[in-house]
Scaffold this active site. Structure first.
Site, mmCIF file in Angstrom:
data_model
loop_
_atom_site.group_PDB
_atom_site.id
_atom_site.type_symbol
_atom_site.label_atom_id
_atom_site.label_comp_id
_atom_site.label_asym_id
_atom_site.label_seq_id
_atom_site.Cartn_x
_atom_site.Cartn_y
_atom_site.Cartn_z
ATOM 1 C CG ASN A 7 -1.704 1.033 1.288
ATOM 2 O OD1 ASN A 7 -1.658 2.006 0.489
ATOM 3 N ND2 ASN A 7 -2.969 1.108 2.257
ATOM 4 N NE ARG A 98 -6.063 1.867 -0.012
ATOM 5 C CZ ARG A 98 -6.005 2.939 0.371
ATOM 6 N NH1 ARG A 98 -5.007 3.378 1.059
ATOM 7 N NH2 ARG A 98 -7.068 3.789 0.467
ATOM 8 C CG HIS A 187 -12.420 3.761 2.894
ATOM 9 N ND1 HIS A 187 -13.161 4.943 3.585
ATOM 10 C CD2 HIS A 187 -11.281 4.297 2.955
ATOM 11 C CE1 HIS A 187 -12.083 5.663 4.213
ATOM 12 N NE2 HIS A 187 -10.952 5.323 3.794
#
Ligand code: AMP
Length: 415
Positions: A7, A98, A187
């Site tokens: 990430n 991500r 999210h």
């Protein structure tokens, strides 16, 4: 399989190595072997932290000049001898990245190829703070791991299912066709994870389930999830819309923005920074963006800290009610993220007085400390009273696990 998840932000790279595969996913037995973060990249006092399930904890402060050096530190951790984590890098079977914005191009995770990179690049306009960093992470990781698949897991992916009357803004339609101005939502990996966990925990039939998920961290978003699919979410074209957050306003009258620009003589860039970085808990309290400190100040009677928490919880309550209306009721309200998992104050203030909708929480259950981050990641707690029609539950999120699972499923050609 061993999957490395990355990430990558502007000044940090979070990583995790997760042992997972289709059978382990089915049995819910896949797990993290090591996790950590390189923070403050580019400074002289960068921080390299990691810990293992075997109880090894390490924190070093040293200069890390750039993302390539940061990943080199991560590789050194994985291949080091104390603690021994991997015999060699060849044990890593895939890398899951991500990626914040997938625009209208990606409804699910994909193996990264040149076309995917072009699309992610094209979405950088929508997420200028995130997508370029994610692309940088992919590029650096491909240098270290050139011969294994790299998979992109999008924050927007789970919200691909929201219908047009939800995602459109009431602007001239051409702004959608010309510039793709619409709600995307973020999210998604977290909302998807806690939805699946809630369905399993409560023994719901997925196709009939109605769940309001609340991801409350530094960034905050709510989602209305019908039959396991997102049908609405509070973040919009960018992660600025919706709930009040650590430093972001959330919903605000757009005319106020123009007014402030005129009165304070602010440029577009100034006002962007004001709305994204100087508002929310920080702006209202005048103290900090960290809810823990705001709660402490509230305990001592600090007026603006109290106001900030009251505003936050009131706005959250409005979204819970709105999303229950969108769903036609709810089986469950799920709290997750640093605030959702840990703040009994927020959970109480955002749900009190909602008995008329079937929401009723038990104080003794709520006041227990839930989801000690990074430790009891599997602990799920039902904090509702036994007679509550709508279950209120706390589920520690695990975006890394979701990224690792998607990576395996992409490699196996299942998604
Ligand atoms: P995240 O972005 O998910 O890491 O969440 C960060 C937010 O969670 C910050 O506002 C923290 O202050 C908040 N947080 C973490 N632990 C607690 C706690 N024990 N009580 C209240 N807020 C917390």
């Amino acid at each position: 399989m061993k999957i490395l998840t990355l990430n990558c932000g502007s000044s940090s790279i979070k990583f995790d190595v997760i042992e997972t595969d289709t059978d382990l996913i089915k049995q819910n037995k896949d797990c993290s072997i090591v996790r950590g973060i390189v923070e403050k990249i580019g400074l002289n006092d960068s921080i390299v932290r990691f810990n293992t399930d075997a109880g090894f904890d390490s924190k070093k402060i040293l200069p890390v000049a750039n993302h390539t050096e940061a990943l080199k530190h991560i590789v050194d951790i994985l291949t080091g001898s104390n603690p021994k984590i991997l015999n060699s890098l060849n044990e890593i079977n895939g890398v899951g990245h991500r990626v914040v914005h997938g625009g209208e191009a990606f409804s699910k995770s994909v193996i990264i190829n040149n076309e995917v990179l072009r699309e992610v690049e094209a979405c950088s306009d929508f997420a200028p703070l995130h997508n370029p960093q994610n692309l940088k992470g992919i590029s650096v990781a491909k240098d270290f791991f050139p011969n294994i698949p790299h998979i992109a897991v999008f924050d927007t992916g789970f919200h691909y299912s929201i219908p047009d009357y939800t995602f459109m803004y009431p602007l001239p339609y051409e702004l959608y066709t010309k510039h793709k101005i619409r709600r995307y939502g973020f999210h998604g990996t977290s909302h998807r994870y806690v939805t699946a966990k809630a369905i399993e925990f409560l023994g719901l039939e997925e196709s009939r389930s109605k769940i309001v998920t609340l991801h409350l961290g530094n960034g905050c978003s709510a989602a209305a999830v019908l039959g396991g699919k997102s049908i609405d979410t509070s973040m919009g074209h960018t992660p600025l819309e919706g709930l009040m957050m650590g430093t972001r306003t959330g919903d605000i009258d757009p005319a106020v923005v123009i007014h402030i620009m005129n009165k304070e003589k602010l440029s577009a860039q100034d006002v962007d920074s004001l709305l994204n970085k100087k508002s929310g808990f920080l702006g209202v309290s005048g103290l900090t963006n960290d809810l823990r400190e705001i709660e402490e100040a509230r305990e001592k009677g600090h007026k603006r800290a109290t106001l900030a928490i009251d505003m936050y919880c009131y706005r959250l309550k409005k979204y819970i009610g709105a999303y229950m209306s969108a769903l036609g009721g709810a089986d469950a309200i799920v709290f997750t993220g640093g605030i959702g998992e840990n703040s009994s104050v927020v959970r109480e203030l955002s749900t009190n007085g909602m008995e008329f909708l079937g929401i009723k929480i038990e104080n003794s259950k709520n006041n227990r400390n839930h989801g000690v981050l990074g430790k009891n990641r599997d602990e799920i707690s039902d904090i509702s009273t036994s007679d509550a029609k709508v279950k209120t539950i706390v589920i520690p999120t695990n975006e890394e696990l979701m990224i690792a699972r998607d990576t395996v499923l992409c490699i196996r050609g299942i998604i």
